[in-house]
Scaffold this motif. Sequence first.
Motif, short mmCIF file in Angstrom:
data_model
loop_
_atom_site.label_atom_id
_atom_site.label_comp_id
_atom_site.label_asym_id
_atom_site.label_seq_id
_atom_site.Cartn_x
_atom_site.Cartn_y
_atom_site.Cartn_z
N SER A 288 56.34 51.35 43.12
CA SER A 288 55.17 51.51 42.25
C SER A 288 55.05 52.95 41.74
CB SER A 288 53.90 51.11 42.99
OG SER A 288 53.76 51.83 44.20
N LEU A 289 55.40 53.93 42.58
CA LEU A 289 55.34 55.33 42.15
C LEU A 289 56.41 55.60 41.08
CD1 LEU A 289 53.99 58.06 42.55
CD2 LEU A 289 55.65 58.56 44.35
N SER A 290 57.56 54.96 41.20
CA SER A 290 58.62 55.11 40.20
C SER A 290 58.16 54.61 38.84
CB SER A 290 59.88 54.36 40.64
OG SER A 290 60.38 54.87 41.85
N ILE A 291 57.45 53.46 38.85
CA ILE A 291 56.93 52.92 37.59
C ILE A 291 55.91 53.87 36.99
CG2 ILE A 291 55.59 51.02 36.59
CD1 ILE A 291 56.83 49.21 38.74
N LEU A 292 55.09 54.47 37.81
CA LEU A 292 54.09 55.43 37.33
C LEU A 292 54.75 56.67 36.75
CD1 LEU A 292 51.07 55.89 37.08
CD2 LEU A 292 51.06 56.82 39.39
N LEU A 293 55.83 57.12 37.37
CA LEU A 293 56.55 58.30 36.86
C LEU A 293 57.21 58.00 35.52
CD1 LEU A 293 58.21 59.63 40.16
CD2 LEU A 293 56.38 60.71 38.83
N VAL A 294 57.71 56.78 35.36
CA VAL A 294 58.28 56.38 34.06
C VAL A 294 57.22 56.46 32.98
CG1 VAL A 294 59.25 54.46 32.76
CG2 VAL A 294 60.11 54.97 35.05
N ALA A 295 56.01 56.00 33.30
CA ALA A 295 54.91 56.09 32.34
C ALA A 295 54.59 57.54 32.00
CB ALA A 295 53.67 55.39 32.91
N ALA A 296 54.65 58.42 33.00
CA ALA A 296 54.38 59.84 32.77
C ALA A 296 55.42 60.45 31.84
CB ALA A 296 54.35 60.58 34.10
N PHE A 297 56.67 60.02 31.97
CA PHE A 297 57.71 60.52 31.07
C PHE A 297 57.45 60.07 29.63
CE2 PHE A 297 60.41 61.41 34.81
CZ PHE A 297 60.88 62.66 34.43
N GLY A 298 56.79 58.92 29.49
CA GLY A 298 56.41 58.49 28.15
C GLY A 298 55.46 59.49 27.50
N ILE A 299 54.46 59.93 28.26
CA ILE A 299 53.53 60.95 27.73
C ILE A 299 54.28 62.25 27.46
CG2 ILE A 299 51.58 62.42 28.36
CD1 ILE A 299 50.28 60.11 29.69
N TYR A 300 55.18 62.62 28.35
CA TYR A 300 55.95 63.85 28.17
C TYR A 300 56.74 63.81 26.86
CZ TYR A 300 59.50 67.43 29.05
OH TYR A 300 60.33 68.52 28.94
N ASN A 301 57.39 62.68 26.60
CA ASN A 301 58.18 62.55 25.37
C ASN A 301 57.31 62.58 24.13
OD1 ASN A 301 60.64 62.37 26.73
ND2 ASN A 301 60.47 60.14 26.98
N THR A 389 49.70 62.53 34.79
CA THR A 389 49.60 62.74 33.34
C THR A 389 49.30 64.21 33.02
OG1 THR A 389 47.27 62.02 33.47
CG2 THR A 389 48.90 60.39 32.80
N PHE A 390 48.60 64.89 33.90
CA PHE A 390 48.38 66.33 33.72
C PHE A 390 49.71 67.08 33.76
CE2 PHE A 390 48.14 70.45 35.85
CZ PHE A 390 47.33 71.16 34.97
N CYS A 391 50.54 66.74 34.76
CA CYS A 391 51.85 67.37 34.87
C CYS A 391 52.72 67.05 33.66
CB CYS A 391 52.55 66.92 36.15
SG CYS A 391 51.75 67.49 37.67
N ALA A 392 52.64 65.79 33.18
CA ALA A 392 53.45 65.38 32.03
C ALA A 392 53.05 66.14 30.78
CB ALA A 392 53.28 63.87 31.80
N GLY A 393 51.79 66.55 30.70
CA GLY A 393 51.33 67.31 29.52
C GLY A 393 51.49 68.80 29.67
N TYR A 394 51.51 69.28 30.89
CA TYR A 394 51.50 70.73 31.11
C TYR A 394 52.82 71.38 30.71
CZ TYR A 394 51.39 75.23 33.48
OH TYR A 394 51.45 76.58 33.74
N PHE A 395 53.94 70.75 31.06
CA PHE A 395 55.24 71.40 30.83
C PHE A 395 55.60 71.52 29.34
CE2 PHE A 395 55.53 69.97 35.25
CZ PHE A 395 55.82 71.17 35.85
N PRO A 396 55.40 70.46 28.52
CA PRO A 396 55.63 70.69 27.09
C PRO A 396 54.60 71.66 26.49
CG PRO A 396 54.78 68.47 27.49
CD PRO A 396 55.13 69.05 28.81
N ALA A 397 53.37 71.66 27.04
CA ALA A 397 52.35 72.59 26.55
C ALA A 397 52.74 74.02 26.87
CB ALA A 397 51.00 72.25 27.18
N LEU A 398 53.31 74.22 28.05
CA LEU A 398 53.75 75.56 28.45
C LEU A 398 54.85 76.06 27.51
CD1 LEU A 398 53.56 77.81 30.58
CD2 LEU A 398 55.33 76.63 31.88
N LYS A 399 55.73 75.15 27.13
CA LYS A 399 56.80 75.50 26.19
C LYS A 399 56.21 75.88 24.83
CE LYS A 399 60.97 73.59 24.02
NZ LYS A 399 61.84 72.39 23.92
#
Length: 411
Positions: A288-301, A389-399
Amino acid sequence: MRTSVNVQIAVTHVVTRKKQTMVAALGVAIGVGIYFFMNSLSSGFTDFSRDEIFKNSAHIKIYKDDEISTPISKPLESDKIHVIINPQITTLSTKIINPEALLNKVKEQPFVTTAMAQVSFDAVYNRGKAQMRGTGNGVNILEQDKMFNLHKYIVAGRMESLQGNLNGIIIGSGIAEKLNLNVGDNITVSSSYNVTKVMKIVAIFTTGNRMNDNQKSYVTINAAQQFIKEGPSYVSTLFVNTPDPDNSENYRDQLQKLTPYKVEDWKTTNADVLSGDKTRSTMMGAISLSILLVAAFGIYNILSSTIAQKINDIAILKATGFSGNDVIKIFVLESLIMGFVGTIVGLLFGSVLIAIMSQIYMGGPVGYFPIAFEFQLFATSLVLGIFITFCAGYFPALKASKVDPVEILRR
């Protein structure tokens, strides 16, 4: 003022890119929903497994353990030892000496909720030529009920009729079915000590566990002592329940200080079952955590794509006085908006699945599907969904915050 502008920019990005926002939020919703559902499923099965254990096992039991033979004489020299080629079990009796005093001492402990004595014996149930082997348990039936809720499993007769009845017996439904017996019928019970008695059935129970229902019976402690040719002071086991089963190891250690006999907690007795539960929980949590991480990568992309498309806008913002922290706040806020919406929808989705599954009747000892809404898991899923989702947004925002406006505007 600047904070208000940052919020407006973030909301504008989210609203104007509706398709991407919905896709990101949907991904988070599915991830959070499945995470919540699967962990609730794992928790439900764990609770069911624990309930099955506590149908017949106390949190702690005290008994006389087998002993292995030791050298009769000690070596004369300290650097030498005697070796026993064929060690043997030397315990001649499983009797607890002065059990009443020990039981009273145990009951005085502040962490003990209930405690009781039991005398067990190997039994053979006979009716005519039909015969079944099983285990007889001599108990105080009211204490047995207080510890194990026996009344919940009585399907015929009255459990209380066994109290003080030397010739009464409560049998499992499997024994009753195979020997064609009912309440009020007589059954012949023999022990391994060649003691045979005709007992009257006062009640029948069914736990849903075939082994218990086909083998187990209850008689009074005095009757059990007669079956094994022991006096009224004979007790083989003491059972103890505590307010917190998960802390049974600590309670066990405290009880061990009171007696030289073996004190064993339920986790030690059922180590194989608990190991299986832990394996299942770990597996479901990882999936279940893997599925959640995949969703987070969607926000990252999505945010990475947004930043690439709006690189000129970011350069203009920085050229007009917006700092790198402002850029981070804008894109992290976008991520949190999508993540929050997706998390709420996911939790509602998971709650609906749990409600549907909990109404499915499985039959047998399981009853309704073992799953239930748990607020702690709900809160954990909420926090985890927002955090990822915070982590998924923070790294591209930092860039994006490190963009050099002069270099971008020169292109």
